[in-house]
Design a protein around this motif. Structure first.
Motif, PDB file in Angstrom:
ATOM      1  N   LYS A 838      -0.840   1.283  -2.827  1.00 48.29           N
ATOM      2  CA  LYS A 838      -2.244   1.082  -2.422  1.00 48.29           C
ATOM      3  C   LYS A 838      -3.055   2.165  -1.748  1.00 48.29           C
ATOM      4  CE  LYS A 838      -3.450  -3.106  -2.072  1.00 48.29           C
ATOM      5  NZ  LYS A 838      -3.818  -4.507  -1.585  1.00 48.29           N
ATOM      6  N   ASN A 841      -3.717   5.376  -3.378  1.00 47.25           N
ATOM      7  CA  ASN A 841      -4.901   5.353  -4.244  1.00 47.25           C
ATOM      8  C   ASN A 841      -5.984   5.795  -3.664  1.00 47.25           C
ATOM      9  OD1 ASN A 841      -6.819   4.685  -5.999  1.00 47.25           O
ATOM     10  ND2 ASN A 841      -5.936   2.768  -6.637  1.00 47.25           N
ATOM     11  N   ARG A 843      -8.897   6.058  -4.930  1.00 45.11           N
ATOM     12  CA  ARG A 843     -10.210   5.229  -4.894  1.00 45.11           C
ATOM     13  C   ARG A 843     -10.254   4.025  -4.065  1.00 45.11           C
ATOM     14  NH1 ARG A 843     -11.496   3.121 -11.012  1.00 45.11           N
ATOM     15  NH2 ARG A 843     -13.706   2.216 -10.283  1.00 45.11           N
ATOM     16  N   PHE A 844      -9.006   3.471  -3.671  1.00 45.01           N
ATOM     17  CA  PHE A 844      -8.837   2.464  -2.792  1.00 45.01           C
ATOM     18  C   PHE A 844      -9.555   2.899  -1.257  1.00 45.01           C
ATOM     19  CE2 PHE A 844      -6.436   0.495   0.720  1.00 45.01           C
ATOM     20  CZ  PHE A 844      -7.124  -0.957   0.515  1.00 45.01           C
ATOM     21  N   ALA A 848     -12.884   1.110  -0.352  1.00 40.17           N
ATOM     22  CA  ALA A 848     -12.598  -0.405   0.456  1.00 40.17           C
ATOM     23  C   ALA A 848     -13.078  -0.122   1.780  1.00 40.17           C
ATOM     24  CB  ALA A 848     -11.163  -0.583   0.572  1.00 40.17           C
TER      25      ALA A 848
END
Length: 881
Positions: A838, A841, A843-844, A848
């Motif tokens: 995670k 990642n 993008r996360f 987030a």
């Protein structure tokens, strides 16, 4: 009176807000003995009601102003509303329509009467709603951008800039809103992706059988074509040089011109030129001296100049044009095409580029100080990444179209001479008359001979003066308020209005006060839903903030909003954030109930080595947290500041401290420890007050017998003393021992009530002293010895390099222990793998909330530590076999 088991915000919030208002605790006056701390509210539209963006923005402002007030600053938070020309006029026109009244049947004065009536009825709603949030504005200073002093300031500035040669009138290409029938600025155009069609149309070459094919998404604008353009480097069209084509539908003969603007890869490489209805075509038209034919009426219907489809709406005309082109054999093909369409932010109407006579402010020179002083950090943008956005706009600024074709707003102070387009600019009709007589030499002119410009000024032309005009610094540049409160301390706003408002306020600050209007600009993020959509009523994805306050309390909603709202980054709102905020308030309430419920014994001595150490540790943690908080606040890390307070109260005070000093069941607490605990709790309430004003005020008065007006909001904010880091380190090591013992009890099914014996193979017992008694109390240890070698038949754990042993009454099955540890290691490795994936990642990590990413990092760190400790333990067990 027995305290309620749960905190009830409804019983508390209105009560304390009324007390604060009654005692004028929000009011501010220039005080030479104090430093000012000034915030001016980004004025919400007078048409508006509270939404989630307002909640976030105003909560942050209230946190900052409440903390500054407690720190001894002369805190002044100026509230107010913006007259919002386009939106408000649309509301009033809609209301009149419901009553069967057409705006066009009213005189300007009659319409303005209706508009003011609407404003008086609806205009204060959002400010009243902000009070429910706890906003501690100086409500006596409430301003409205069309209040007489502010309107006079706007007119004074217009006249001044005109006299300086910075304002001019002329025909330029503007963004036209056909629904509001007014020009809007570039920044008020929102681009939306739309499924369109690309029409391939054949234009016959004059005097030949051939044709050129042109691709267009707007065949209705063919009526205004005055040229066809190709790229001079395009080999396909060299043979067309000097030739002409016949415009379809209207049979107008126009030249084929060459300009490098044309993209050879788009469509067919040929471009139709409609100078009156496309900004790029307009520029080409100027370069090639082309005629401009405006084919639209102000409402977006076809004008007589269009020749055909007269009176038809532009979108219907598009269909009619396509149908006619097909009938004429000139429509070669039609393709589906995705493009971006500009829409009015105010009415959602599709924008029509249009040549129009407007008033403009020349921006190139006036904006130079605003660019320089942000780029050299004289003015700090938080986060600094927005400097790039800011500089992009100000390095090549477009002249600002400041006129709007409306009635609601400050009317442009230009007065036209009789039967003439010549005009004079003056602050009043009387002054204009004097100038007109001087200009014409006609001493017999009267005011009735002059005609004032019908347009009003762009709303932003009033709000760009906001930090100055709210203190009347334009009309009276040396008054006490402007000299004391200006420049303001910080502006808290959304980054979506960095051009509209922030840059322009900085420009006016340097133009009219010779300096910046605020030292810092804190940009909040957008409040979005879990799908990353901006919250809005249209999408139905935005909860009503007042409903949230009713359900979770203002303090719960305030903290919920701020748990995950790092500066400049979007907040992904989840109702669970408000639940977490409410739970935090209940945790504080229950801690108070616990303290309040203890019986106090005056003749009982504190437990030396436990209670006194807990008190010293808690004081040290508060001092440590205060230093962290000042660092967070200095960098506007408001979310981080809240998390520091949250951990300090929830974990350190409620979970560890209160348990450490809690007397045995039905036993009293000694007077000294209780008194110190109340003092610590009061200190924590002061620290939390800016974030949670209502519950802290309620408990402040419950903790001691205080007068109603003796409020926490005017109490002194705690200052950090020297931090005893030694006690913090030793107590935290003690807590680690306690946590491990508790985990072992749970794993082995040993009752927390059963006293245990513990051994330590330690580098030095001094590393834990004076917190050793806390270990025995919190872990329920009956006996302790220091040993030099490992204990057989015992469960062990590590704290740093120390190893602790808990002997068990029965023989340990080492093989079973190894199996259990193996399983736990495998589980943790799988968990670590998923967390690592995670975090890898991109993008996360980028999208987030920061708090969520930080939580995942903490999970990774904790898992790695736990795996390492278990692997050491596994090796030791295997060595015993």
């Amino acid at each position: 009176m027995e305290l309620a088991k749960k905190y009830n915000p409804r019983e508390v919030e209105d009560k304390w807000f009324d007390v604060w208002m009654k005692n004028n605790y929000f009011s501010s006056k220039p005080n030479p003995n104090k430093k000012p701390y000034t915030i001016v509210i980004p004025p919400p539209n007078v048409t508006g009601v509270l939404h989630m963006g307002h909640m976030l923005n105003n909560t942050i402002q209230d946190v900052l102003i409440r903390k500054a007030r407690m720190q001894g600053f002369e805190a002044c938070w100026v509230p107010g509303t913006d007259h919002a020309s386009i939106a408000t006029e649309a509301k009033v026109v809609g209301k009149l329509k419901e009553q069967g009244i057409d705006k066009n049947d009213l005189s300007r004065d009659e319409f303005m009467k209706h508009a003011w009536e609407w404003k008086e009825k609806h205009g204060g709603i959002i400010l009243e709603q902000l009070k429910k949030l706890g906003a501690s504005c100086d409500w006596d200073r409430t301003k409205f951008t069309m209040d007489e002093p502010l309107s006079e300031s706007v007119i004074k500035v217009f006249v001044d800039l005109y006299q300086k040669g910075k304002i001019y009138r002329g025909v330029r290409m503007v963004n036209w809103d056909p629904l509001a029938k007014t020009a809007v600025s570039d920044e008020e155009v929102v681009y939306k992706e739309e499924q369109s069609k690309l029409y391939y149309v054949n234009y016959k070459i004059e005097g030949e059988d051939g044709h050129v094919t042109i691709a267009t998404t707007r065949p209705e604008t063919i009526l205004g074509d005055t040229a066809v353009c190709v790229n001079p480097n395009d080999q396909r069209f060299l043979h067309l040089k000097g030739k002409k084509v016949i415009v379809p539908l209207v049979n107008r003969v126009v030249p084929i011109i060459a300009d490098e603007y044309v993209d050879m890869e788009f469509g067919t490489g040929c471009l139709k030129i409609t100078p009156a209805h496309d900004i790029n075509d307009y520029e080409i038209g100027i370069r090639h001296n082309l005629e401009s034919i405006d084919i639209f009426n102000d409402n977006g219907t076809i004008h007589e100049r269009g020749g055909i489809f007269v009176g038809e709406d532009r979108f219907k005309a598009r269909k009619l044009a396509a149908k006619q082109l097909e009938a004429d054999g000139l429509l070669e093909k039609v393709e589906n095409y995705v493009n971006k369409i500009g829409c009015s932010e105010r009415t959602n109407a599709v924008i029509e580029p249009k040549l129009s006579m407007q008033w403009f402010l020349e921006m190139k020179d006036i904006s130079k100080p605003a660019l320089k002083n942000v780029m050299d950090d004289t003015i700090q943008l938080v986060p600094s990444k927005f400097k790039n956005t800011y500089s992009h706009w100000l390095e090549n600024p477009k002249d600002w179209c400041i006129s709007r074709q409306l009635w609601w707003g400050q009317r442009i102070p230009a007065y036209y001479l009789p039967n003439s387009n010549e005009f004079v600019v003056a602050a009043s009709a009387e002054e204009a008359l004097l100038l007109a007589k001087e200009a014409t030499g006609n001493v017999n002119l009267s005011i009735d001979d002059l005609r004032q410009d019908e347009d009003v000024l762009d709303t932003w032309f009033s709000s760009w003066l906001w930090p100055i005009s709210v203190f009347d610094g334009i009309r009276y540049p040396d008054n006490d308020d402007i000299n004391y409160y200006y420049p303001t301390t910080v502006l808290v706003t959304g980054h979506d209005i960095i051009f509209f408002w922030v840059a322009r306020m900085i420009i006016s600050g340097y133009e009219y006060r010779g300096g910046f209007p605020f030292k810092d600009v804190y940009f909040t993020g957008m409040v979005r839903d879990s799908q990353r959509r901006k919250m809005s009523k249209q999408l139905g994805n935005s909860p009503d903030p007042l409903d949230l306050i009713k359900a979770y309390g203002a303090d719960g909603v305030r903290t919920g909003m701020l748990f995950s709202s790092p500066a400049g980054n979007d907040l992904l709102f989840d109702i669970k954030l408000c639940e977490q905020g409410r739970n935090f308030a209940n945790k504080i309430w229950n801690a108070f109930r616990l303290i309040k419920g203890w019986t106090i014994a005056e003749n009982v001595a504190p437990e030396i080595g436990s209670d006194d150490v807990a008190i010293d540790w808690m004081e040290a943690r508060i001092n440590q947290a205060l230093i962290e908080l000042e660092d967070h606040f200095s960098k506007y890390r408001i979310s981080d500041a809240l998390m520091t307070i949250y951990k300090l109260i929830w974990s350190d005070f409620c979970s560890w401290y209160l348990e450490a000093i809690k007397p045995d069941f039905e036993q009293p607490i000694d007077l000294l420890t209780h008194g110190k605990t109340v003092e610590l709790f009061e200190r924590l309430m002061k620290i939390a007050h800016p974030f949670m004003p209502f519950i802290t005020e309620e408990l402040w008065h419950e903790l001691r017998d205080r007068k109603e007006e003796d409020c926490i909001m005017i109490a002194e904010y705690p200052q950090a003393d020297n931090v005893n880091f030694d006690i913090i380190t030793k107590v935290e090591m003690a807590f680690e021992v306690v946590t491990n013992v508790r985990n072992i009890r749970q794993q082995k099914g040993i009752s927390p009530k059963e006293p245990l014996k513990i051994y330590g193979m330690l580098e030095s017992l001094e590393d834990y002293y004076p917190a050793t008694k806390m270990i025995w109390k919190l872990a329920n240890i009956k006996d302790f010895d220091v040993v030099n070698e490992k204990i057989d038949n015992a469960v062990s754990f590590h704290v740093g390099s120390d190893e602790w042993f808990l002997p068990l009454d029965h023989e340990i099955d080492h093989e079973k222990e190894i199996q259990i540890i193996d399983e736990e290691i495998n589980y943790l490795k799988g968990f670590l793998k998923s967390v690592t994936k995670k975090l890898e990642n991109e993008r996360f990590v980028q999208n987030a909330p920061e708090a969520v990413v930080e939580l995942e990092r903490k999970k990774k760190e904790d898992s790695e530590k736990r795996i390492n400790a278990l692997e050491v333990k596994l090796e030791n067990l295997k060595a015993m076999l």
